[in-house]
Enzyme design. Structure first.
Site, PDB file in Angstrom:
ATOM      1  N   ASN A 318     -22.733  20.800  -5.082  1.00  0.00           N
ATOM      2  CA  ASN A 318     -21.813  21.155  -3.879  1.00  0.00           C
ATOM      3  C   ASN A 318     -20.827  22.346  -4.000  1.00  0.00           C
ATOM      4  OD1 ASN A 318     -23.078  18.815  -2.464  1.00  0.00           O
ATOM      5  ND2 ASN A 318     -21.813  17.458  -3.500  1.00  0.00           N
ATOM      6  N   HIS A 320     -18.306  22.652  -5.952  1.00  0.00           N
ATOM      7  CA  HIS A 320     -16.965  22.548  -6.229  1.00  0.00           C
ATOM      8  C   HIS A 320     -16.698  21.916  -7.657  1.00  0.00           C
ATOM      9  CE1 HIS A 320     -16.512  18.281  -4.571  1.00  0.00           C
ATOM     10  NE2 HIS A 320     -17.367  18.270  -5.112  1.00  0.00           N
ATOM     11  N   CYS A 355     -10.989  22.756  -5.904  1.00  0.00           N
ATOM     12  CA  CYS A 355     -10.728  24.164  -6.441  1.00  0.00           C
ATOM     13  C   CYS A 355     -12.134  24.670  -6.620  1.00  0.00           C
ATOM     14  CB  CYS A 355     -10.041  24.135  -7.630  1.00  0.00           C
ATOM     15  SG  CYS A 355     -10.887  23.477  -9.246  1.00  0.00           S
TER      16      CYS A 355
END
Length: 423
Positions: A318, A320, A355
């Site tokens: 995904n 991340h 993040c």
């Protein structure tokens, strides 16, 4: 002259005697033989002719022999030649093929027997020995076994918290896959994939009673239930596969996020209809820690580690950072004295934002308690943690509790068995 010609013809082409007194047992006497051909005239005193045998003539390159009257009569009496009768011996297949088949069967049976014998000697491997996982308890619980590998243990010879967290994540994804709900995303269902929705964890609680060691086989159970209107709770229970002893308990809360806008989303009714049949109505396996996680800053933190950046391998599908990586970053600022003398016994994390691959982070830790750096001290330690971006945005808040390590873990060889509550 005529008599001589007749005698010569009769020597080459034998004919039966006109006399009807010839007996069947005397047929063939005076006829052609291997040594020569001899014939008698029908009348007494006739000229006798004796001819030497010649090689049988050839027709179109094929030798043609002569059949004697005895052979002709024998053929007529016995009838045409028949193939040999079918017996057990001449109906067997080629011996080399039969031997190869027998050898193959024997080797396969020997291999199967060896596996059965091995399972008998290893009762801890009787259940799902190859770690493939399966659905149990009326379809609500997914169960999978893991063997602790040599590269999954740390300096204290026990599995790391990262290893356990990876087992939790693996069983969660395999649960979705085995249930037939895996779409084209990372744990997303087909209806979630249509809407570009993904799961993100918002809270995680972990209690570790004992860390497994190299060679141990652990059994991980996981199940899901609803959490509020737009959340889902997933619980895990890790036990020793051989003794059934509870090793770790974990509970988490997940919500949906749009992977394009990166904003949280409500659970669509179509998605809810997919996942609700798998909800198990149960209490959290870990009692909820209602204590508030206080914010840390530069003034309240005892230790700060800066310049933490994600690597490419830290990203999941995904795009991340994997939530397990956050735990490693949090522990980056923990004092070495704590890591050497204590082990992590509980952890509570609140994930506030994600993040990306270009983020630069800071890890902050504040320590409370006593016994730091004292081998075998009875004092427990509590730490508060904050993982933030360099510009100040919070990523994860956390609280960890530590207990003294078992002094027997240091020196000597690998411990064969460790009592509950120690590592």
């Amino acid at each position: 002259m005529v008599a001589s010609a007749a005698a010569a013809a009769s020597s080459l082409f034998p004919v039966p005697s006109p006399s009807g007194d010839a007996k069947s047992d005397k047929l063939g006497r005076g006829s052609a033989s291997l040594a020569g051909i001899k014939s008698k005239s029908a009348s007494s005193g006739a000229l006798q002719v004796k001819a030497n045998a010649h090689a049988p003539p050839k027709i179109n390159g094929t030798s043609v022999g002569y059949a004697t009257p005895a052979e002709v009569v024998k053929h007529e009496v016995e009838g045409p030649s028949q193939p040999p009768p079918r017996t057990f011996i001449n109906t067997l297949p080629d011996w080399s093929v039969l031997l190869a088949a027998i050898t193959t069967i024997f080797l396969a049976a020997e291999k199967q027997w060896t596996m059965l014998d091995w399972k008998t000697k290893r009762p801890d491997m009787l259940i799902d020995p190859f770690g493939l996982g399966r659905i149990v308890q009326d379809g609500f619980v997914f169960r999978q076994n893991f063997s602790i590998r040599s590269y999954e243990i740390g300096a204290d010879r026990s599995a790391s918290i990262e290893t356990l967290m990876n087992h939790l994540q693996e069983t969660a994804l395999n649960h979705v896959k085995t249930a037939g709900l895996l779409g084209d995303g990372f744990g997303s269902t087909p209806e979630m994939s249509k809407r570009n929705l993904i799961w993100v964890v918002t809270r995680m609680q972990v209690l570790v009673d004992r860390y497994p060691t190299w060679g141990d086989v652990v059994q991980v159970d996981t199940w899901v239930t609803g959490s509020g209107k737009n959340g889902m709770r997933r619980d895990w229970l890790i036990r020793d596969c051989r003794t059934g002893e509870t090793l770790t308990r974990a509970s988490s809360v997940w919500v949906m996020m749009n992977k394009l806008t990166r904003r949280l989303s409500k659970i669509p009714e179509e998605v809810r209809s997919e996942i609700e049949p798998y909800f198990l109505n149960s209490d959290p396996v870990v009692p909820e820690d209602s204590r508030k996680l206080l914010k840390l800053d530069d003034d309240s933190a005892d230790h700060i580690r800066e310049g933490l950046t994600p690597r490419w391998n830290d990203l999941d599908v995904n795009q991340h950072v994997n939530n397990v990586k956050y735990i490693n970053w949090i522990l980056e600022s923990a004092p070495l004295a704590i890591l050497e003398s204590h082990e992590l016994s509980s952890m509570t994390l609140e994930y506030r934002r994600e993040c990306g691959k270009d983020s630069v982070l800071q890890s902050l830790t504040a320590v409370s308690g006593n016994g730091i750096g004292t081998m075998g001290s009875a004092g427990g330690i509590e730490c508060r943690h904050l993982l933030r971006l360099e510009e100040g945005a919070e990523i994860v808040r956390g609280r960890t509790e530590w207990r003294p390590k078992n002094s027997n873990n240091f020196g000597g060889g690998f411990p064969g068995q460790i009592s509950a509550g120690n590592a």
